[in-house]
Design a protein around this motif. Structure first.
Motif, PDB file in Angstrom:
ATOM      1  N   ASN A 108       0.831  -1.207   0.000  1.00 38.35           N
ATOM      2  CA  ASN A 108       0.000   0.000   0.000  1.00 38.35           C
ATOM      3  C   ASN A 108       0.858   1.247   0.000  1.00 38.35           C
ATOM      4  O   ASN A 108       0.574   2.208  -0.708  1.00 38.35           O
ATOM      5  CB  ASN A 108      -0.916   0.028   1.225  1.00 38.35           C
ATOM      6  CG  ASN A 108      -2.091  -0.909   1.055  1.00 38.35           C
ATOM      7  OD1 ASN A 108      -2.453  -1.253  -0.070  1.00 38.35           O
ATOM      8  ND2 ASN A 108      -2.680  -1.323   2.158  1.00 38.35           N
TER       9      ASN A 108
ATOM     10  N   THR B 132       1.456   4.491  -3.047  1.00 33.18           N
ATOM     11  CA  THR B 132       1.184   5.919  -2.867  1.00 33.18           C
ATOM     12  C   THR B 132       2.342   6.786  -3.372  1.00 33.18           C
ATOM     13  O   THR B 132       2.170   7.973  -3.538  1.00 33.18           O
ATOM     14  CB  THR B 132       0.938   6.266  -1.393  1.00 33.18           C
ATOM     15  OG1 THR B 132       2.120   5.961  -0.663  1.00 33.18           O
ATOM     16  CG2 THR B 132      -0.227   5.506  -0.822  1.00 33.18           C
TER      17      THR B 132
ATOM     18  N   TYR C 241     -13.455   9.423  -6.763  1.00 35.43           N
ATOM     19  CA  TYR C 241     -12.385   8.477  -7.064  1.00 35.43           C
ATOM     20  C   TYR C 241     -11.303   9.156  -7.896  1.00 35.43           C
ATOM     21  O   TYR C 241     -10.100   8.993  -7.644  1.00 35.43           O
ATOM     22  CB  TYR C 241     -12.982   7.283  -7.811  1.00 35.43           C
ATOM     23  CG  TYR C 241     -11.947   6.336  -8.349  1.00 35.43           C
ATOM     24  CD1 TYR C 241     -11.085   5.667  -7.485  1.00 35.43           C
ATOM     25  CD2 TYR C 241     -11.823   6.105  -9.716  1.00 35.43           C
ATOM     26  CE1 TYR C 241     -10.131   4.807  -7.977  1.00 35.43           C
ATOM     27  CE2 TYR C 241     -10.885   5.244 -10.212  1.00 35.43           C
ATOM     28  CZ  TYR C 241     -10.037   4.602  -9.350  1.00 35.43           C
ATOM     29  OH  TYR C 241      -9.082   3.746  -9.833  1.00 35.43           O
TER      30      TYR C 241
ATOM     31  N   GLU D 123      -8.896  11.180  -5.921  1.00 37.89           N
ATOM     32  CA  GLU D 123      -7.771  10.398  -5.377  1.00 37.89           C
ATOM     33  C   GLU D 123      -6.615  10.365  -6.374  1.00 37.89           C
ATOM     34  O   GLU D 123      -5.464  10.600  -6.024  1.00 37.89           O
ATOM     35  CB  GLU D 123      -8.185   8.943  -5.125  1.00 37.89           C
ATOM     36  CG  GLU D 123      -9.137   8.717  -3.973  1.00 37.89           C
ATOM     37  CD  GLU D 123      -9.552   7.244  -3.899  1.00 37.89           C
ATOM     38  OE1 GLU D 123      -8.693   6.357  -4.065  1.00 37.89           O
ATOM     39  OE2 GLU D 123     -10.748   6.981  -3.681  1.00 37.89           O
TER      40      GLU D 123
ATOM     41  N   ARG E   5      -2.589  12.254  -6.374  1.00 37.22           N
ATOM     42  CA  ARG E   5      -1.303  11.628  -6.704  1.00 37.22           C
ATOM     43  C   ARG E   5      -0.638  12.347  -7.862  1.00 37.22           C
ATOM     44  O   ARG E   5       0.563  12.635  -7.828  1.00 37.22           O
ATOM     45  CB  ARG E   5      -1.512  10.172  -7.123  1.00 37.22           C
ATOM     46  CG  ARG E   5      -1.759   9.255  -5.978  1.00 37.22           C
ATOM     47  CD  ARG E   5      -2.396   7.980  -6.492  1.00 37.22           C
ATOM     48  NE  ARG E   5      -3.239   7.418  -5.449  1.00 37.22           N
ATOM     49  CZ  ARG E   5      -2.994   6.273  -4.854  1.00 37.22           C
ATOM     50  NH1 ARG E   5      -1.964   5.565  -5.204  1.00 37.22           N
ATOM     51  NH2 ARG E   5      -3.799   5.836  -3.909  1.00 37.22           N
TER      52      ARG E   5
ATOM     53  N   THR F  49      -2.636   8.424   1.547  1.00 40.76           N
ATOM     54  CA  THR F  49      -3.340   7.335   2.226  1.00 40.76           C
ATOM     55  C   THR F  49      -4.597   7.854   2.918  1.00 40.76           C
ATOM     56  O   THR F  49      -5.674   7.252   2.801  1.00 40.76           O
ATOM     57  CB  THR F  49      -2.406   6.662   3.252  1.00 40.76           C
ATOM     58  OG1 THR F  49      -1.188   6.335   2.610  1.00 40.76           O
ATOM     59  CG2 THR F  49      -3.040   5.415   3.827  1.00 40.76           C
TER      60      THR F  49
ATOM     61  N   ASP G 289      -7.250   8.585   0.370  1.00 42.79           N
ATOM     62  CA  ASP G 289      -7.835   7.337  -0.134  1.00 42.79           C
ATOM     63  C   ASP G 289      -8.852   6.786   0.858  1.00 42.79           C
ATOM     64  O   ASP G 289      -9.932   6.333   0.480  1.00 42.79           O
ATOM     65  CB  ASP G 289      -6.736   6.290  -0.361  1.00 42.79           C
ATOM     66  CG  ASP G 289      -5.949   6.573  -1.627  1.00 42.79           C
ATOM     67  OD1 ASP G 289      -6.215   7.611  -2.260  1.00 42.79           O
ATOM     68  OD2 ASP G 289      -5.068   5.771  -1.966  1.00 42.79           O
TER      69      ASP G 289
ATOM     70  N   SER H 123     -11.964   9.102   1.045  1.00 44.26           N
ATOM     71  CA  SER H 123     -12.722   8.997  -0.192  1.00 44.26           C
ATOM     72  C   SER H 123     -13.445   7.651  -0.289  1.00 44.26           C
ATOM     73  O   SER H 123     -14.603   7.591  -0.695  1.00 44.26           O
ATOM     74  CB  SER H 123     -11.773   9.220  -1.362  1.00 44.26           C
ATOM     75  OG  SER H 123     -12.065   8.376  -2.421  1.00 44.26           O
ATOM     76  N   ALA H 124     -12.773   6.577   0.131  1.00 44.36           N
ATOM     77  CA  ALA H 124     -13.425   5.256   0.082  1.00 44.36           C
ATOM     78  C   ALA H 124     -14.646   5.244   0.999  1.00 44.36           C
ATOM     79  O   ALA H 124     -15.692   4.691   0.655  1.00 44.36           O
ATOM     80  CB  ALA H 124     -12.430   4.168   0.477  1.00 44.36           C
TER      81      ALA H 124
END
Lengths: 267, 267, 258
Positions: free
Chosen positions: A120, A124, B205, B208, B212, B253, B256, B259-260
């Motif tokens: 994980n 990232t 999504y 996210e 990045r 992280t 993520d 958002s999840a």
């Protein structure tokens, strides 16, 4: 109008609470957008005032300088080679890692949780940042680029793969165990046949991702076509830039098409 | 009963017999081509220089320079603002693309195909390539990054939106049309309620992904924390790079996870 | 010979799977275990090849307590105990042959099995096993192209390839229609008689139990509540085992059409 005391009074189609909530969320989203667009100087006003820049660039891109293609092709091929090597190595390493991260094969959380955690974290980190670090260590060239691609795609591939392994039919595994098979035989006879098509498909998908990623690694000296692109843009040699863009576009479209066709036939 | 009857050999068409060999030869050819033409300077990779860098870079990466924390967080915040602005722009601008590309909404083959191709074309380019062009167009500032993010995201969101629209229940639309509703009414009562949760979920999504992507745009001058990455690596300030890495890992992280959670509640 | 001596099993969540089981199963017997679902039938037969591990008592197979076995002995035990499952448990994407030869895994070295290097004897045995259940013509087909009854026959062939002393069958016909069920039971019975393999089958259909068993063991709530030859069993016995009246759903109906 309803007149009985216990009946809810009619207040339009949606209840007040829903209306209030939706309005609040809407105002927050838009309000924050106004704030961020001003902060990043990217409001619609900026877009309007910046339009000449876009138009000028777009104009100067044409006509593309076709003869430059002969300089671009070797770099494109180097980019593809980087993606091929990185995908292959990542695919090989991801096999044991994904087996270890699958909770149905290794129910002991002390095995699968740490492995997943590391994967994980790897996912990232942007690949180009990895490339920068590896360039710092190994010097410029394709090697740091390949290393960056391997590490990034390993995280992605291991995740896709362990989720597939966790979704397999456990019944054949029980059958192989019941007939006296050991762990290796269980994996070879009951796990691999079930996940092999997906494995190949994910490998191809990660290859697509790696091709796109390797296009830009040259920006930081990690090999491939990105070096030329960065160079030509900074020299404002836009017809050459357009040649590179067209070549990138065509090759990405072709690779995606082939990879998609193979993947469709696999599953 | 004969104890020793071997199973008959499998009957295969010539192509079935040849296929594994053909695939094997193609793969082998690809790998030979790759490994003979890639130029890895092994002498540099395994050199005294590398060992020195390794012993210098790795320990520094793992001992982040906390004095830069304020500066790093400030730029990380800018990165998030850029991602938000770009994603929201794209989330809105992708809607018409989605409708044009959806076969059940626009019954015009040419428009469908043209929009699908436009969306595919956008997705062929990594954000960083787009950003490079926009930096050339409007200068090195976050604006260039935001536009790159927005355009890159339209490619993916437009495609996903069109898939959502194509999967809606058309019976509802038919029922409303039978009631005498006009096009706008059908849109607001029949279509939008069906697509809103998925549209939102995909937009979040994409946020996210954009976070990045935004972290590295600064490498080519398009704003955000990437700016700092370039400076720190050029100055070989690896403990600052270590801090940036840590901040990116933690923030990505967290985003993520949040958002999840939101997406789980939406759909 | 299989002997249960005061065997109990408590699952980690506290459920009592087996309660003080004391039975003895002789070589070559065809035993049918009946009971409602949740009565412990499955736990009972899965104890014999230790897919579940009893928590108390002794379970002797040929006078050895298998509850003391380590992983090496366990694998050796399992090569001698074949198992047939309700859902056939074939690897669906693999061919029939590959599934059947996997019965030899316990007898084959890991490396050899990974590269499909089986001795000719084993290949012949696998083929012969398929012939015995009349499905040799499907040799190279993918298992998921076969019907349920055919898949269960492949599963029987896999077990035969193992050359076991004991066959355990856990609800082998629960997913099949009546004629196919009779066919599968007939094959099990045939194998039991021809090779003198001790066979223990879980069923919940009373007419099937009556038709194929030598001996019937009735279970309720983890305990053996009946144990006797099939000739002594009648409908009242089943009502006693099930603790309720017999219903239509307890019968599979149809008859052997072979």
């Amino acid at each position: 109008m309803m007149s009985k005391t216990n009946q809810p009074t009619l207040q339009g189609i949606s209840s007040n609470k829903t209306k209030l909530r939706i309005s609040a969320i809407f105002i927050i989203i838009v309000g924050f957008y106004l704030f961020t667009s001003i902060k990043t100087e990217s409001s619609l006003l900026d877009l309007w005032s910046g339009k000449n820049g876009f138009i000028n660039i777009a104009k100067s891109l044409f006509p593309p300088h076709w003869s430059y293609a002969s300089t671009v092709m070797p770099q494109l091929i180097e980019t593809l080679h980087m993606a091929i090597i990185a995908t292959t190595v990542a695919a090989l390493i991801s096999i044991p890692i994904s087996l270890l991260s699958a909770a149905n094969l290794f129910p002991n959380p002390f095995i699968h949780l740490p492995v997943r955690f590391i994967m994980n974290v790897l996912r990232t980190i942007p690949d180009i940042l990895l490339a920068l670090i590896f360039v710092g260590i190994f010097g410029v060239g394709v090697f740091p680029g390949i290393m960056a691609l391997i590490i990034f795609s390993l995280g992605l591939l291991a995740k896709l793969l362990y989720e597939t392994i966790e979704s397999i039919d456990m019944n054949p595994i029980e059958a192989i165990r019941a007939s006296g098979g050991n762990t290796m035989q269980v994996i070879a006879y009951a796990v691999i046949p079930q996940v092999l098509p997906q494995f190949v498909s994910f490998g191809l998908y990660v290859f697509e991702v790696n091709v796109r990623a390797s296009l830009v690694l040259g920006f930081v000296g990690a090999g491939g076509i990105g070096l030329l692109l960065n160079q030509q843009v900074s020299w404002a040699n836009y017809p050459n830039v357009m040649t590179i863009i067209i070549i990138i576009f065509i090759s990405v479209v072709i690779i995606d098409y082939i990879s998609n066709k193979i993947r469709e036939r696999l599953i | 009963m004969t104890e020793f009857t071997l199973p008959p050999k499998q009957k295969k068409t010539p192509w079935q017999k040849m296929r594994p060999y053909v695939i094997g030869i193609i793969l082998l050819a690809i790998y030979i081509w790759t490994f003979t033409s890639i130029e890895i300077r092994w002498s540099r990779v395994f050199s005294q220089h590398t060992i020195e860098s390794l012993t210098r870079v790795i320990p520094q990466l793992f001992s982040p320079d906390w004095s830069a924390f304020g500066k790093v967080m400030g730029l990380m915040w800018e990165t998030l603002l850029m991602a938000y602005t770009g994603t929201l722009m794209a989330a809105i601008l992708a809607i018409p693309f989605g409708f044009f590309a959806a076969r059940n909404m626009v019954k015009n083959k040419f428009l469908n195909t043209a929009s699908k191709w436009a969306l595919n074309a956008i997705r062929a380019f990594p954000e960083l390539v787009l950003a490079l062009m926009f930096v050339a167009a409007v200068g090195p500032r976050p604006f260039a990054g935001v536009i790159a993010i927005a355009i890159g995201s339209i490619g993916m969101l437009g495609k996903l939106y069109s898939e959502v629209i194509e999967s809606i229940d058309m019976n509802v639309v038919e029922a409303l049309e039978a009631n005498g509703a006009n096009k706008i009414q059908v849109l607001f009562y029949g279509i939008i309620p069906q697509i809103i949760p998925e549209f939102l979920s995909y937009a979040i999504y994409r946020f996210e992904i954009d976070v990045r992507a935004s972290t590295i745009l600064g490498i080519i001058g398009a704003g955000g924390i990437g700016t700092l990455i370039t400076i720190a690596t050029t100055n070989r300030n690896w403990s600052e790079v270590g801090l940036i890495l840590l901040v990116i890992i933690v923030v990505v992280t967290l985003i993520d996870i949040i958002s999840a959670q939101i997406r789980k509640r939406l759909v | 010979m299989i002997e249960f001596k005061d065997v109990s099993l408590v699952y980690p969540n506290g459920t009592q799977g087996l309660k003080n089981i004391n039975i003895q199963i002789n070589p070559g017997e065809f035993v049918v275990v009946v009971g409602l679902s949740g009565a412990g039938k499955s736990t009972l037969i899965r104890s014999i090849n230790r897919l579940v591990k009893p928590t108390g008592g002794e379970l002797l197979i040929d006078n050895e307590n298998i509850l003391k076995y380590g992983s090496r002995d366990l694998r050796k035990l399992r090569t001698k105990v074949g198992m047939i499952f309700q859902n056939y448990n074939l690897v669906k994407r693999s061919s029939v042959m590959k599934n059947v030869i996997s019965g030899r895994l316990g007898h084959t070295g890991t490396l050899k099995s990974l590269f499909n290097l089986y001795p000719k004897e084993d290949q012949a045995l696998a083929y012969r096993s398929l012939q015995r259940v009349n499905i040799a013509d499907k040799l190279y087909q993918r298992s998921d192209q076969l019907s349920g009854g055919q898949q269960q026959r492949v599963a029987i062939a896999r077990v035969l390839t193992q050359q076991p002393n004991i066959i355990l069958a856990d609800e082998p016909v629960a997913s099949l229609d009546p004629p196919t069920s009779h066919q599968v039971m007939t094959y099990l019975r045939k194998v039991n008689k021809e090779d003198n393999i001790t066979t223990i089958v879980n069923l919940h259909f009373i007419d099937m139990a009556m038709e194929y068993a030598d001996r019937i063991i009735g279970m309720r709530a983890g305990e053996v509540v009946y144990d006797g030859p099939v000739s002594d069993v009648n409908e009242a016995t089943f009502e006693e085992i099930y603790g309720r009246k017999i219903r239509d759903e307890d019968r599979v109906g149809g008859s052997d059409d072979e």
